[in-house]
Design a protein around this motif. Structure first.
Motif, PDB file in Angstrom:
ATOM      1  N   GLU A 172      24.498  37.223  23.342  1.00 11.61           N
ATOM      2  CA  GLU A 172      23.367  36.389  23.774  1.00 11.61           C
ATOM      3  C   GLU A 172      22.627  37.020  24.955  1.00 11.61           C
ATOM      4  O   GLU A 172      21.400  37.010  25.009  1.00 11.61           O
ATOM      5  N   ILE A 173      23.371  37.583  25.896  1.00 15.84           N
ATOM      6  CA  ILE A 173      22.741  38.214  27.060  1.00 15.84           C
ATOM      7  C   ILE A 173      22.017  39.498  26.631  1.00 15.84           C
ATOM      8  O   ILE A 173      20.887  39.753  27.058  1.00 15.84           O
ATOM      9  N   ALA A 174      22.653  40.265  25.754  1.00 16.00           N
ATOM     10  CA  ALA A 174      22.010  41.497  25.251  1.00 16.00           C
ATOM     11  C   ALA A 174      20.703  41.160  24.536  1.00 16.00           C
ATOM     12  O   ALA A 174      19.673  41.821  24.741  1.00 16.00           O
ATOM     13  N   GLU A 175      20.742  40.123  23.702  1.00 18.19           N
ATOM     14  CA  GLU A 175      19.555  39.686  22.954  1.00 18.19           C
ATOM     15  C   GLU A 175      18.417  39.301  23.906  1.00 18.19           C
ATOM     16  O   GLU A 175      17.247  39.558  23.635  1.00 18.19           O
ATOM     17  N   SER A 176      18.763  38.701  25.047  1.00 17.44           N
ATOM     18  CA  SER A 176      17.734  38.230  25.986  1.00 17.44           C
ATOM     19  C   SER A 176      17.081  39.383  26.756  1.00 17.44           C
ATOM     20  O   SER A 176      15.970  39.243  27.263  1.00 17.44           O
ATOM     21  N   GLY A 177      17.803  40.520  26.865  1.00 18.36           N
ATOM     22  CA  GLY A 177      17.278  41.655  27.625  1.00 18.36           C
ATOM     23  C   GLY A 177      17.239  41.406  29.125  1.00 18.36           C
ATOM     24  O   GLY A 177      16.613  42.154  29.870  1.00 18.36           O
ATOM     25  N   LEU A 178      17.915  40.357  29.585  1.00 17.98           N
ATOM     26  CA  LEU A 178      17.888  39.995  31.009  1.00 17.98           C
ATOM     27  C   LEU A 178      19.054  40.625  31.756  1.00 17.98           C
ATOM     28  O   LEU A 178      20.118  40.851  31.181  1.00 17.98           O
ATOM     29  N   LYS A 179      18.837  40.876  33.037  1.00 18.91           N
ATOM     30  CA  LYS A 179      19.939  41.301  33.904  1.00 18.91           C
ATOM     31  C   LYS A 179      20.653  40.035  34.360  1.00 18.91           C
ATOM     32  O   LYS A 179      20.112  39.268  35.170  1.00 18.91           O
ATOM     33  N   ALA A 180      21.822  39.789  33.810  1.00 19.26           N
ATOM     34  CA  ALA A 180      22.530  38.548  34.105  1.00 19.26           C
ATOM     35  C   ALA A 180      23.915  38.844  34.657  1.00 19.26           C
ATOM     36  O   ALA A 180      24.552  39.824  34.272  1.00 19.26           O
ATOM     37  N   ARG A 181      24.351  37.989  35.567  1.00 18.73           N
ATOM     38  CA  ARG A 181      25.712  38.096  36.087  1.00 18.73           C
ATOM     39  C   ARG A 181      26.482  36.857  35.633  1.00 18.73           C
ATOM     40  O   ARG A 181      26.005  35.732  35.803  1.00 18.73           O
ATOM     41  N   VAL A 182      27.646  37.077  35.050  1.00 18.40           N
ATOM     42  CA  VAL A 182      28.429  35.970  34.501  1.00 18.40           C
ATOM     43  C   VAL A 182      29.655  35.710  35.375  1.00 18.40           C
ATOM     44  O   VAL A 182      30.395  36.636  35.710  1.00 18.40           O
ATOM     45  N   THR A 183      29.862  34.450  35.743  1.00 15.01           N
ATOM     46  CA  THR A 183      31.053  34.049  36.506  1.00 15.01           C
ATOM     47  C   THR A 183      31.874  33.102  35.642  1.00 15.01           C
ATOM     48  O   THR A 183      31.330  32.139  35.084  1.00 15.01           O
ATOM     49  N   ASN A 184      33.164  33.392  35.509  1.00 20.97           N
ATOM     50  CA  ASN A 184      34.049  32.512  34.735  1.00 20.97           C
ATOM     51  C   ASN A 184      34.488  31.333  35.592  1.00 20.97           C
ATOM     52  O   ASN A 184      35.037  31.523  36.683  1.00 20.97           O
ATOM     53  N   LEU A 185      34.269  30.130  35.090  1.00 20.70           N
ATOM     54  CA  LEU A 185      34.704  28.956  35.856  1.00 20.70           C
ATOM     55  C   LEU A 185      36.229  28.835  35.894  1.00 20.70           C
ATOM     56  O   LEU A 185      36.774  28.170  36.771  1.00 20.70           O
ATOM     57  N   SER A 186      36.908  29.528  34.982  1.00 20.72           N
ATOM     58  CA  SER A 186      38.381  29.530  35.005  1.00 20.72           C
ATOM     59  C   SER A 186      38.919  30.215  36.267  1.00 20.72           C
ATOM     60  O   SER A 186      40.070  30.021  36.634  1.00 20.72           O
ATOM     61  N   ASP A 187      38.059  30.995  36.939  1.00 21.32           N
ATOM     62  CA  ASP A 187      38.459  31.601  38.224  1.00 21.32           C
ATOM     63  C   ASP A 187      38.654  30.532  39.304  1.00 21.32           C
ATOM     64  O   ASP A 187      39.336  30.761  40.303  1.00 21.32           O
ATOM     65  N   PHE A 188      38.007  29.383  39.115  1.00 18.25           N
ATOM     66  CA  PHE A 188      38.050  28.316  40.125  1.00 18.25           C
ATOM     67  C   PHE A 188      38.811  27.079  39.650  1.00 18.25           C
ATOM     68  O   PHE A 188      39.411  26.374  40.444  1.00 18.25           O
ATOM     69  N   TYR A 189      38.708  26.818  38.347  1.00 15.54           N
ATOM     70  CA  TYR A 189      39.311  25.612  37.775  1.00 15.54           C
ATOM     71  C   TYR A 189      40.411  26.016  36.782  1.00 15.54           C
ATOM     72  O   TYR A 189      40.104  26.623  35.750  1.00 15.54           O
ATOM     73  N   PRO A 190      41.673  25.660  37.030  1.00 14.11           N
ATOM     74  CA  PRO A 190      42.737  26.039  36.092  1.00 14.11           C
ATOM     75  C   PRO A 190      42.801  25.157  34.836  1.00 14.11           C
ATOM     76  O   PRO A 190      43.489  25.491  33.881  1.00 14.11           O
ATOM     77  N   GLU A 191      42.073  24.043  34.819  1.00 15.88           N
ATOM     78  CA  GLU A 191      42.137  23.120  33.678  1.00 15.88           C
ATOM     79  C   GLU A 191      41.697  23.823  32.385  1.00 15.88           C
ATOM     80  O   GLU A 191      40.750  24.611  32.387  1.00 15.88           O
ATOM     81  N   GLU A 192      42.361  23.476  31.294  1.00 14.47           N
ATOM     82  CA  GLU A 192      42.132  24.131  29.994  1.00 14.47           C
ATOM     83  C   GLU A 192      40.667  24.069  29.551  1.00 14.47           C
ATOM     84  O   GLU A 192      40.134  25.013  28.954  1.00 14.47           O
ATOM     85  N   PHE A 193      40.008  22.964  29.838  1.00 13.73           N
ATOM     86  CA  PHE A 193      38.603  22.778  29.443  1.00 13.73           C
ATOM     87  C   PHE A 193      37.713  23.937  29.911  1.00 13.73           C
ATOM     88  O   PHE A 193      36.736  24.286  29.262  1.00 13.73           O
TER      89      PHE A 193
END
Length: 205
Positions: A172-193
């Motif tokens: 999806e990011i490649a398709e957009s051609g945008l410079k995007a930075r992705v942060t995983n919320l699992s780094d902050f929240y251990p909940e399975e969701f």
């Protein structure tokens, strides 16, 4: 509320009370106009409030800045963020009138003077903002052009789009051609969701 206090220990008693009130208002509204599904409502704090506040794990909106929430639906992520950042102005937009009326009602009931809400499409918004937030409204390539010109020329530090998305976003990011930075919320929240939940940041040009 324990989940909230655990992940955001800096919350004041007033803010915790507001989050409690927000859930009560949201539940009542949801009975009437079905903003989110029943299973989601059973896990409201985790799936909606904490998820919305995931943006605050990536960026701290400075006092006096302006945030546009596009496709807010039932006020997410805008209303939880407005409770967290009382000195930041939030403008919540959605194309569906009954949802915006619900958001206006909830914001008034909570006394959130830093929130305005309007029935409109992102492309029709004319004002400029420091930040845009949204929760998985459309693919990035579709969504970004709607908001690309909504940023102030001299925005606050970290100005740009903070987009809550899930799953593998490589294509999806490649398709957009945008410079995007992705942060995983699992780094902050251990909940399975939150295992696959992410915040995508696209800087304002």
């Amino acid at each position: 509320m324990n989940l909230l206090q655990h992940h955001f220990p800096q919350l004041t008693p007033q803010q915790l009370e507001l989050f409690k009130q927000f859930e009560a208002e949201f539940r009542a509204t949801n009975e009437a106009i079905n903003l989110v599904s029943r299973p989601d409502m059973e896990n409201f704090t985790e799936r909606h409030v904490l998820h919305s506040l995931g943006i605050a794990k990536v960026v701290q909106f400075p006092k006096g800045s302006a945030v546009l929430d596009v496709g807010t639906g039932g006020g997410l992520p805008g209303l939880p963020l407005a409770i967290l950042f009382p000195e930041v102005h939030f403008h919540l937009v959605d194309s569906i009138g009954k949802k915006i009326r619900a958001v206006q009602f909830m914001a008034a009931a909570l006394g959130l003077n830093n929130v305005t809400a309007e029935q409109t499409r992102a492309e029709q918004v004319r004002a400029k903002y420091d930040f845009v937030v949204s929760r998985a409204v459309a693919r990035l390539a579709t969504f970004h052009p709607w908001i690309a010109h909504r940023f102030k020329p001299q925005g606050a530090p970290g100005a740009g789009l903070y987009y809550l998305k899930g799953g593998d976003l490589t294509e999806e990011i490649a398709e957009s051609g945008l410079k995007a930075r992705v942060t995983n919320l699992s780094d902050f929240y251990p909940e399975e969701f939150f295992e696959t939940k992410k915040v995508v940041f696209v800087p304002a040009k």
